[in-house]
Design an enzyme around this catalytic site. Structure first.
Site, PDB file in Angstrom:
ATOM      1  N   ARG A  45      58.920   1.141  74.550  1.00  0.00           N
ATOM      2  CA  ARG A  45      60.372   1.026  74.475  1.00  0.00           C
ATOM      3  C   ARG A  45      60.974   2.318  73.925  1.00  0.00           C
ATOM      4  NH1 ARG A  45      61.419  -1.917  70.118  1.00  0.00           N
ATOM      5  NH2 ARG A  45      62.385  -0.136  69.085  1.00  0.00           N
ATOM      6  N   TYR A  56      84.706   2.362  90.269  1.00  0.00           N
ATOM      7  CA  TYR A  56      83.783   1.274  90.598  1.00  0.00           C
ATOM      8  C   TYR A  56      84.167   0.033  89.808  1.00  0.00           C
ATOM      9  CZ  TYR A  56      79.517  -1.509  90.489  1.00  0.00           C
ATOM     10  OH  TYR A  56      78.610  -2.544  90.549  1.00  0.00           O
ATOM     11  N   ASP A  60      80.652  10.310  87.131  1.00  0.00           N
ATOM     12  CA  ASP A  60      79.702   9.516  87.895  1.00  0.00           C
ATOM     13  C   ASP A  60      79.395  10.292  89.169  1.00  0.00           C
ATOM     14  OD1 ASP A  60      78.370   7.737  89.558  1.00  0.00           O
ATOM     15  OD2 ASP A  60      79.530   6.007  88.907  1.00  0.00           O
ATOM     16  N   LYS A  96      70.631   4.214  93.850  1.00  0.00           N
ATOM     17  CA  LYS A  96      71.224   4.647  95.105  1.00  0.00           C
ATOM     18  C   LYS A  96      70.466   5.831  95.705  1.00  0.00           C
ATOM     19  CE  LYS A  96      74.339   1.459  94.139  1.00  0.00           C
ATOM     20  NZ  LYS A  96      74.110   1.094  92.730  1.00  0.00           N
TER      21      LYS A  96
END
Length: 383
Positions: A49, A102, A175, A200
């Site tokens: 982690r 978005y 972004d 993406k």
């Protein structure tokens, strides 16, 4: 001598395995790592982690491609953006974002951070005089830019907005999911932070979910690293490996995505069923000049507004054979969707509501001689 983009996409952060000589570094699935002396990890890795060799390799790769100092990889794009906002925001802070950002990002800003005392203003970033007016009056902590925007394909002048934001002490987040560092380098245009949904184009094959934050400031990097560690929304070793595998071909894929989308946009722009084609590579696009200045190519995303309204838009999504009706974007296969009913349904009734006659296309890397006839026949069926 500095290496080129495609060379770094293949090699940055991915040295040959010193134990076996494997050209492709192994996936480190271990959750924990041996210590010979308490409190002194052998190679700096203690618990996955906190850090993991495979995730570290991806983060080094992303930082190199964007021209950042450090990058942090997360389980999704939303987890990455959330980590950034948690690292920098306090109650009473303000965010300025685009009025066609978005929908998922707006939902988080409005419905998650809002109750915590964070306010926001949605504006048209293409009007720099208005940008100056809003930023000077609201004094935001963060200015969130998305360009091209999802799904209206608006182009924002990163350099122009960043200059205004910095005059008033704001951090600029860009972004860069649609353009990727293969086509656009926000840090070179004044941005402070770059965000990706690596799901993406970076992953590129519709088979892995992830997100990333890239920064140039060491102090900010440390804050994001703490959030990544403490909150634990990390990318798994396998997801990190799959993302790196996709990145190796990012440059050549973006060239093909861009050339296909350009040809498709030009082919359908005058179609009788089409009200408007939204693609920055078209001279008719209002952001074409800015896009030409800050992007090397125009990417694989485009949207189409249909003359027949929502009925025509929903019909179009079911009448293609090469384009698949599905949400998400950026994979090698072509996708078609209705944002108002799918990815952007959550912003219905807000300032970010998208037109009902809008269809979004993620143009893949198939043969263009198959893509154009497929979309044209679907448009013809609407007449």
């Amino acid at each position: 001598m500095a290496q080129g983009f495609n060379t770094r996409a293949i090699h940055a952060g991915q040295a040959t395995d010193p134990t076996t000589g494997a050209v492709v570094p192994p996936i480190y699935l271990s959750s924990t790592f041996e210590q010979q002396v308490a409190g002194e990890p052998l190679a700096g890795f203690e618990y996955s982690r906190c850090d993991n060799p495979t995730r570290t390799a991806l983060q080094q790769n992303l930082a190199s491609l964007e021209g950042g100092v450090l990058a942090y990889s997360f389980a999704s794009g939303m987890a990455a953006e959330d980590a950034f906002f948690r690292a920098v925001l306090q109650p009473g802070d303000h965010i300025v974002l685009g009025n066609d950002a978005y929908g998922g990002a707006y939902r988080a800003i409005e419905q998650v951070y809002g109750p915590w005392g964070v306010t926001n203003t949605c504006i048209d970033f293409t009007d720099l005089s208005h940008v100056e007016e809003v930023i000077s009056s609201t004094k935001p902590r963060v200015v969130r830019i998305e360009t091209p925007t999802n799904p209206l394909m608006t182009i924002v002048d990163i350099e122009g907005v960043s200059a205004i934001a910095h005059q008033h002490g704001a951090l600029v987040l860009v972004d860069n999911t649609f353009a990727t560092p293969a086509l656009q380098r926000p840090f070179e245009l004044g941005a402070d932070v770059v965000l990706h949904s690596t799901t993406k184009y970076l992953g590129g094959h519709s088979d892995v979910v992830g997100g990333a934050i890239v920064v140039t400031d060491a102090e900010l990097a440390e804050k994001i690293a703490q959030i990544q560690n403490w909150m634990g929304a990390i990318s798994s070793p396998f997801d990190a490996y799959m993302t790196m595998r996709g990145i190796k071909t990012l440059g050549v894929r973006m060239e093909r995505h861009s050339s296909n989308a350009q040809a498709l946009a030009e082919a359908i722009e005058g179609h009788k069923a089409v009200e408007r084609v939204l693609y920055p590579g078209l001279p008719s696009h209002p952001g074409h000049e800015v896009a030409t200045r800050q992007m090397s190519l125009f990417g694989g995303m485009m949207s189409v507004q249909l003359a027949g309204g929502e009925k025509a838009a929903t019909a179009l999504t079911t009448r293609t054979s090469v384009f698949t009706l599905a949400p998400s974007l950026g994979g090698v296969e072509s996708l078609i969707e209705h944002p108002g009913l799918m990815t952007h349904h959550s912003v219905e009734g807000t300032a970010l509501e998208v037109p009902a006659n809008l269809v979004r296309l993620s143009v893949g890397i198939e043969d263009i001689d198959d893509l154009i006839p497929d979309l044209v026949q679907a448009l013809d069926s609407l007449l």
